[in-house]
Design a protein around this motif. Sequence first.
Motif, PDB file in Angstrom:
ATOM      1  N   GLN A  21      -8.735  -4.552   4.486  1.00  0.00           N
ATOM      2  CA  GLN A  21      -8.553  -4.940   5.875  1.00  0.00           C
ATOM      3  C   GLN A  21      -7.233  -4.420   6.439  1.00  0.00           C
ATOM      4  O   GLN A  21      -7.183  -3.924   7.580  1.00  0.00           O
ATOM      5  N   GLN A  22      -6.183  -4.561   5.655  1.00  0.00           N
ATOM      6  CA  GLN A  22      -4.887  -4.074   6.121  1.00  0.00           C
ATOM      7  C   GLN A  22      -4.893  -2.553   6.261  1.00  0.00           C
ATOM      8  O   GLN A  22      -4.294  -1.995   7.181  1.00  0.00           O
ATOM      9  N   ARG A  23      -5.550  -1.861   5.311  1.00  0.00           N
ATOM     10  CA  ARG A  23      -5.637  -0.409   5.392  1.00  0.00           C
ATOM     11  C   ARG A  23      -6.400   0.020   6.642  1.00  0.00           C
ATOM     12  O   ARG A  23      -6.023   0.971   7.337  1.00  0.00           O
ATOM     13  N   LEU A  24      -7.486  -0.688   6.955  1.00  0.00           N
ATOM     14  CA  LEU A  24      -8.258  -0.382   8.156  1.00  0.00           C
ATOM     15  C   LEU A  24      -7.423  -0.599   9.413  1.00  0.00           C
ATOM     16  O   LEU A  24      -7.502   0.185  10.373  1.00  0.00           O
ATOM     17  N   PHE A  27      -5.163   2.260   9.826  1.00  0.00           N
ATOM     18  CA  PHE A  27      -5.934   3.452  10.202  1.00  0.00           C
ATOM     19  C   PHE A  27      -6.271   3.413  11.703  1.00  0.00           C
ATOM     20  O   PHE A  27      -6.101   4.408  12.423  1.00  0.00           O
ATOM     21  N   LYS A  28      -6.745   2.236  12.185  1.00  0.00           N
ATOM     22  CA  LYS A  28      -7.079   2.119  13.603  1.00  0.00           C
ATOM     23  C   LYS A  28      -5.842   2.295  14.478  1.00  0.00           C
ATOM     24  O   LYS A  28      -5.900   2.941  15.538  1.00  0.00           O
ATOM     25  N   GLN A  29      -4.714   1.749  14.020  1.00  0.00           N
ATOM     26  CA  GLN A  29      -3.486   1.874  14.803  1.00  0.00           C
ATOM     27  C   GLN A  29      -3.090   3.339  14.957  1.00  0.00           C
ATOM     28  O   GLN A  29      -2.745   3.787  16.047  1.00  0.00           O
ATOM     29  N   ARG A  30      -3.141   4.086  13.860  1.00  0.00           N
ATOM     30  CA  ARG A  30      -2.788   5.501  13.905  1.00  0.00           C
ATOM     31  C   ARG A  30      -3.773   6.273  14.785  1.00  0.00           C
ATOM     32  O   ARG A  30      -3.374   7.135  15.577  1.00  0.00           O
ATOM     33  N   ILE A  34      -3.014   8.276  18.358  1.00  0.00           N
ATOM     34  CA  ILE A  34      -3.329   9.695  18.581  1.00  0.00           C
ATOM     35  C   ILE A  34      -4.087   9.867  19.886  1.00  0.00           C
ATOM     36  O   ILE A  34      -3.757  10.744  20.712  1.00  0.00           O
ATOM     37  N   LEU A  35      -5.090   9.039  20.102  1.00  0.00           N
ATOM     38  CA  LEU A  35      -5.887   9.157  21.317  1.00  0.00           C
ATOM     39  C   LEU A  35      -5.038   8.902  22.568  1.00  0.00           C
ATOM     40  O   LEU A  35      -5.162   9.615  23.575  1.00  0.00           O
ATOM     41  N   GLN A  36      -4.164   7.890  22.510  1.00  0.00           N
ATOM     42  CA  GLN A  36      -3.343   7.580  23.671  1.00  0.00           C
ATOM     43  C   GLN A  36      -2.383   8.724  23.989  1.00  0.00           C
ATOM     44  O   GLN A  36      -2.201   9.092  25.153  1.00  0.00           O
ATOM     45  N   THR A  37      -1.768   9.273  22.954  1.00  0.00           N
ATOM     46  CA  THR A  37      -0.850  10.389  23.176  1.00  0.00           C
ATOM     47  C   THR A  37      -1.578  11.583  23.767  1.00  0.00           C
ATOM     48  O   THR A  37      -1.078  12.243  24.682  1.00  0.00           O
ATOM     49  N   TRP A  38      -2.750  11.843  23.249  1.00  0.00           N
ATOM     50  CA  TRP A  38      -3.526  13.002  23.741  1.00  0.00           C
ATOM     51  C   TRP A  38      -3.942  12.811  25.195  1.00  0.00           C
ATOM     52  O   TRP A  38      -3.859  13.727  26.019  1.00  0.00           O
ATOM     53  N   GLN A  39      -4.390  11.599  25.536  1.00  0.00           N
ATOM     54  CA  GLN A  39      -4.867  11.336  26.893  1.00  0.00           C
ATOM     55  C   GLN A  39      -3.729  11.326  27.909  1.00  0.00           C
ATOM     56  O   GLN A  39      -3.925  11.671  29.078  1.00  0.00           O
ATOM     57  N   GLN A  59      -1.620  13.498   9.763  1.00  0.00           N
ATOM     58  CA  GLN A  59      -1.174  13.433   8.364  1.00  0.00           C
ATOM     59  C   GLN A  59      -1.324  12.013   7.815  1.00  0.00           C
ATOM     60  O   GLN A  59      -1.702  11.828   6.650  1.00  0.00           O
ATOM     61  N   ALA A  60      -1.052  11.022   8.667  1.00  0.00           N
ATOM     62  CA  ALA A  60      -1.211   9.630   8.217  1.00  0.00           C
ATOM     63  C   ALA A  60      -2.678   9.309   7.988  1.00  0.00           C
ATOM     64  O   ALA A  60      -3.032   8.628   6.999  1.00  0.00           O
ATOM     65  N   LEU A  61      -3.569   9.781   8.881  1.00  0.00           N
ATOM     66  CA  LEU A  61      -4.998   9.561   8.684  1.00  0.00           C
ATOM     67  C   LEU A  61      -5.474  10.187   7.371  1.00  0.00           C
ATOM     68  O   LEU A  61      -6.243   9.576   6.619  1.00  0.00           O
ATOM     69  N   THR A  62      -5.023  11.407   7.107  1.00  0.00           N
ATOM     70  CA  THR A  62      -5.420  12.081   5.867  1.00  0.00           C
ATOM     71  C   THR A  62      -4.943  11.311   4.646  1.00  0.00           C
ATOM     72  O   THR A  62      -5.683  11.135   3.666  1.00  0.00           O
ATOM     73  N   ALA A  63      -3.700  10.835   4.683  1.00  0.00           N
ATOM     74  CA  ALA A  63      -3.159  10.101   3.542  1.00  0.00           C
ATOM     75  C   ALA A  63      -3.936   8.807   3.310  1.00  0.00           C
ATOM     76  O   ALA A  63      -4.238   8.432   2.160  1.00  0.00           O
TER      77      ALA A  63
END
Length: 887
Positions: A21-24, A27-30, A34-39, A59-63
Amino acid sequence: MEFFTRLLGGQRKQAAPNNPQQRLARFKQRYNSILQTWQKTQTLATDREALGNIRRGFQALTAILNDESRSPAPHLCLSFAAAQQIYTAVSKIAATSHDEGMVRDAVAVYSALIDSEEEDFLENDVFAASLMNFIGRTVGSSSMGVGEDIEADIVELLFGITTKIRLQPEILPVWFTTTSSDAKERAAVQKVDFAGITQKEDFPLCYQLIDHVHHEGRIGDFARTGLLYIFESASKSTTLEQWIVNSDLPTFMATGLGALYSQLSRKLSILHTADTEDLPLILKLSDYREMQANPQAVSFFSEDFQGHMATFLSYLAFWQDVLEHCRSVDVRLTLIDHFQILFLQQLLYPSLLESSDIDGGSSVAVLTYLRRILDALDHPELIHMILHYLLALPDFHSTSTRTPKSPAALKRHQSLLLLQAPDKDEEKMNPSLFNLVDLVLGSTDSQDSQTVIAALKLTTVILAKNHGYALGSLIKYMAVHHKEPYRTIGALNVETELYLSIAISLAGEIGVDEAYENHLKDKLSLLEGHPCSLKALALPNTTTQNAAYLDGDVVAREVEQHYLMPEDPLYHSLLSQLLMFLTNDVETNLALTEVITTLGSCSQLRLEGWLSVDPAEYVFQEGEDELADITDDVFRNMYRANRRPTWSPSAAPQLLACLQQLESQVEALRADIQDWDEHVANRKHVFQTYEEMSEVSKNPNTSVKQPTEPPPGSWTPQIPKHLMDSSTTPSRVSSPRGRKEGLDAKHTPASSPTPSRLGRQVLGGSPRGTSPLPAPQAGKRQTTFMADVLSNLADVNNNPNLKRRIRFRKPAGSQTVEVMLSKYQPPPKEPTEDDDTAAVAEEEADDVREASLGHIITNVVILQEFILELVALLQVRASLFGEVRHA
């Protein structure tokens, strides 16, 4: 444990939360960040801060994904990634960023999703479309362009997908889709030529691999292997099979091979750079530096050329692998048709036809490229096609006895046949008018040494790997009508001693025993590995018929026992070159000796007439009285087989007669040149010392093994002792130098250089093995070796006697060579115009050559080794194939 940890080091720091749960949550936060920065970013390509933030997010998503793949279930992040299709956003962001670092991080995200092997990403149509769209915008024809390292990562990713398709054929429809039948028909109407239909939207993965298949390094390796897996999958999918037949992939492959061949230089020089430190020693101790390369020709040893050649050969190997792994008959025959028409007939043969010996390197280039092609190929269909066409063999029209099964494949085959048909008959390039046989025979008689060398090397490859195709084309032969050997053991002993006496007369006894032992081993390995030896060495009740390739298309040509015809043009060219052995350049002699030994390594070629005496010419001095005293038939037959025959000089094999002429040339030099034998012994010592140094430098801690006694019962022919004791060489019998040589023999390193060891570095072939050498004294090995080599090289280079020029003349129409020594030459006089005219006329009539004494001595050492090779060949063949009668 926590109690003791608090006592020893205080309160332990809390580890980062890593439950599902914490890992998810992380992951969602990262991902949301990304989406907010891109938009929020209007122009991502120019906003360096936004690029950095998104890259760190990727890189964080990949890790996190990699960490989750290694953790026990549940894998909530992977489920979230599949449900939210995060790869679509990753693809769009990376493709619009125009930043190489962003592309690299996006590729890492895709790799993490694929490597997880969960959520069936490779079975998802949206995932496949997203990935291929991303790759198309990144490395496609209208892409942003990235560096080779990132491009290699992308192609490696595609290769991983083809690997999964190969193992799981059920996922192929996700990556390969076909258009509707109406669209197919419209495309077929629009594309009516031989090239096939371009359908990139059907299989973008395959076209991406095709676009990268010609690259060097990792990119090309991954692309070729991935495409190989796709062709292998065609046998499991009828739809894919027909799609490949109708597509332009076979055309791309054939034209790609032609493009790589066209990158090779039209003019080539195979000479080493004269001032390089890597020049082989055997060339340094000759007149090699006097040879001039064409300044317009590309050097064979240049890095650029070697890179182009390696790429071409790797793509040729890829063709071979595809044909070997492709089990679809229609696809395989379609590929072969394209190879034949687009590469062989429209590119390779025209380059052969247009080559010339007078333009400074085009013949050398074509001959060298053909040698490398034939040396690299093992696929029977490709070899059959190339040699049948280029050698103009009569049954070329039956390259493949099968016809395609499907109408589409048959139509492609017919369109290719129409493509090769010229508008006018006189425009048709026909190998029956000029073919590879004409090129080789003309090149072996060339005045340019590089052309001769290239032709000899190509001939060696054809004789060694594809001897059956040389029969009736390169070699004129006649069939053998009797199977039992007529040669006798007594005749073999006489011939062996005769050849050995010539070898010892040329360059002395030092090192002969050891060199001969090594040649016996080399020739045994050579004969056992020859393709024609399979039949000769097979057990009586076993069959050696080669199985048809893929159910009967191409069978290797059967080689029956045969004789070499006395008037064979190639053999006469070899003898003409051999007659001028002492003045030939070293590389020519090394290539020449290899051709002759390769010719003699075919178990189906009888040696009578060219290497051994024809049994019909035997003359026995003993009468029938001795035979009458022997009552037992077995002993009578043994006595007959062991008798030592004689024969008239005219009955001597042509090769033996040529070697005897070379022996006469050396005798003339020995009689005129002071300290001839010392010069030869010193040259052998230089080679021996250099070889010892090379062996020790490779492994300084390993002493070189001494020759050991053979195990009981093994067959090891030795040089007859009475021959060694009763040599007729004048310098060893009547001169003080001969006695000195005999006394020093046991203290001198006892092995001379063999062309197969020193020369293979020059010829570019495979080594035949190394010889056992005496171990040097401990503690002095490296310094002694280096001092000896440097000292001897200094003596050679500074000795004015070895720089003396000696001229040889072969009168027009004659088969003898005169050594024009100083005492036979008239005193010099002032030249006149009449003298110049007469000299020009004489040179046009006679073949006059000259070389330094040092160069001649090196060739004498090579010649001795070559004769020892011939003796070993005679002995091993007699034992291995039972070619002589003992009773």
